[in-house]
Motif scaffolding. Structure first.
Motif, PDB file in Angstrom:
ATOM      1  N   CYS A 116     -18.097   5.335   6.325  1.00  0.00           N
ATOM      2  CA  CYS A 116     -19.166   6.007   5.566  1.00  0.00           C
ATOM      3  C   CYS A 116     -20.184   6.621   6.519  1.00  0.00           C
ATOM      4  O   CYS A 116     -20.786   5.924   7.341  1.00  0.00           O
ATOM      5  CB  CYS A 116     -19.829   5.000   4.641  1.00  0.00           C
ATOM      6  SG  CYS A 116     -21.271   5.652   3.795  1.00  0.00           S
ATOM      7  N   ALA A 173     -23.145   7.685   5.899  1.00  0.00           N
ATOM      8  CA  ALA A 173     -24.500   7.173   5.694  1.00  0.00           C
ATOM      9  C   ALA A 173     -24.648   5.786   6.316  1.00  0.00           C
ATOM     10  O   ALA A 173     -25.640   5.501   6.992  1.00  0.00           O
ATOM     11  CB  ALA A 173     -24.835   7.133   4.205  1.00  0.00           C
ATOM     12  N   CYS A 174     -23.653   4.922   6.093  1.00  0.00           N
ATOM     13  CA  CYS A 174     -23.715   3.577   6.693  1.00  0.00           C
ATOM     14  C   CYS A 174     -23.744   3.656   8.217  1.00  0.00           C
ATOM     15  O   CYS A 174     -24.379   2.832   8.872  1.00  0.00           O
ATOM     16  CB  CYS A 174     -22.519   2.742   6.250  1.00  0.00           C
ATOM     17  SG  CYS A 174     -22.594   2.198   4.528  1.00  0.00           S
ATOM     18  N   HIS A 232     -23.915   1.220  -1.557  1.00  0.00           N
ATOM     19  CA  HIS A 232     -22.892   2.041  -2.194  1.00  0.00           C
ATOM     20  C   HIS A 232     -22.981   1.935  -3.708  1.00  0.00           C
ATOM     21  O   HIS A 232     -23.006   0.840  -4.268  1.00  0.00           O
ATOM     22  CB  HIS A 232     -21.488   1.611  -1.734  1.00  0.00           C
ATOM     23  CG  HIS A 232     -21.142   2.087  -0.360  1.00  0.00           C
ATOM     24  ND1 HIS A 232     -19.876   2.059   0.161  1.00  0.00           N
ATOM     25  CD2 HIS A 232     -21.924   2.638   0.605  1.00  0.00           C
ATOM     26  CE1 HIS A 232     -19.885   2.554   1.384  1.00  0.00           C
ATOM     27  NE2 HIS A 232     -21.120   2.894   1.683  1.00  0.00           N
ATOM     28  N   PRO A 269     -20.291   7.959  -0.686  1.00  0.00           N
ATOM     29  CA  PRO A 269     -20.299   6.896  -1.691  1.00  0.00           C
ATOM     30  C   PRO A 269     -21.674   6.284  -1.965  1.00  0.00           C
ATOM     31  O   PRO A 269     -21.763   5.148  -2.406  1.00  0.00           O
ATOM     32  CB  PRO A 269     -19.326   5.861  -1.110  1.00  0.00           C
ATOM     33  CG  PRO A 269     -19.441   6.041   0.363  1.00  0.00           C
ATOM     34  CD  PRO A 269     -19.700   7.504   0.582  1.00  0.00           C
ATOM     35  N   HIS A 270     -22.727   7.022  -1.656  1.00  0.00           N
ATOM     36  CA  HIS A 270     -24.090   6.610  -1.991  1.00  0.00           C
ATOM     37  C   HIS A 270     -24.667   7.658  -2.941  1.00  0.00           C
ATOM     38  O   HIS A 270     -24.619   8.859  -2.608  1.00  0.00           O
ATOM     39  CB  HIS A 270     -25.007   6.610  -0.756  1.00  0.00           C
ATOM     40  CG  HIS A 270     -24.646   5.637   0.306  1.00  0.00           C
ATOM     41  ND1 HIS A 270     -25.408   4.525   0.569  1.00  0.00           N
ATOM     42  CD2 HIS A 270     -23.620   5.610   1.182  1.00  0.00           C
ATOM     43  CE1 HIS A 270     -24.862   3.849   1.574  1.00  0.00           C
ATOM     44  NE2 HIS A 270     -23.774   4.492   1.966  1.00  0.00           N
TER      45      HIS A 270
END
Ligand SMILES: [Zn+2]
Length: 139
Positions: free
Chosen positions: A6, A8-9, A47, A92-93
């Motif tokens: 991910c 963002a992660c 998420h 996925p956010h």
């Protein structure tokens, strides 16, 4: 936030050096492309891809956080209108694109995605100045 697949992660999008503020359930970042000045991302921290996945209390708080950012951007950029875009096809956010639309906007009736343009990347100094202006009004 440690999913290795991910963006963002992993902190690669939105970029950490574009971080504006931790709002509680979400974080705000200045978007890479500043063709529309003040374009900001409000990223839900964990998420979840749909608003209906959130508990009602989370949904209410998230909307308060989005609204706070929108009101702040409207003031800082003297926006005629704020656009709110919640798409989430690539991440996925849940994340909102909060976009001030200003006087002189090249296509004020269109969503930003419909406006052909070259992305505008600010210098490090310009990014920091924009973030500082937003932070000053945010809290
Ligand atoms: Zn993630």
């Amino acid at each position: 936030m440690n999913d290795p697949t991910c963006k963002a992660c992993q902190g690669s999008w939105p970029k950490e050096d574009h971080f504006i503020a931790d709002l509680g359930l979400s974080k705000a970042y200045l978007h890479d492309d500043q063709f529309f000045p003040g374009w900001t991302i409000v990223l839900f921290k964990r998420h979840a891809t749909e608003l209906f996945d959130l508990a009602p209390t989370e949904r209410i708080q998230l909307m308060e956080e989005v609204s706070l950012v929108a009101k702040t951007l409207a003031q800082v950029y003297e926006a005629k209108k704020i656009n709110y875009e919640l798409l989430g096809n690539q991440l996925p956010h849940i994340h909102w694109h909060v976009i001030p639309r200003l006087t002189g906007d090249p296509a004020p009736l269109e969503p930003v995605w419909q406006v052909p343009h070259s992305a505008v990347s600010l210098s490090v100094e310009q990014i920091q100045a924009s973030i500082a202006r937003i932070r000053q009004r945010l809290f």
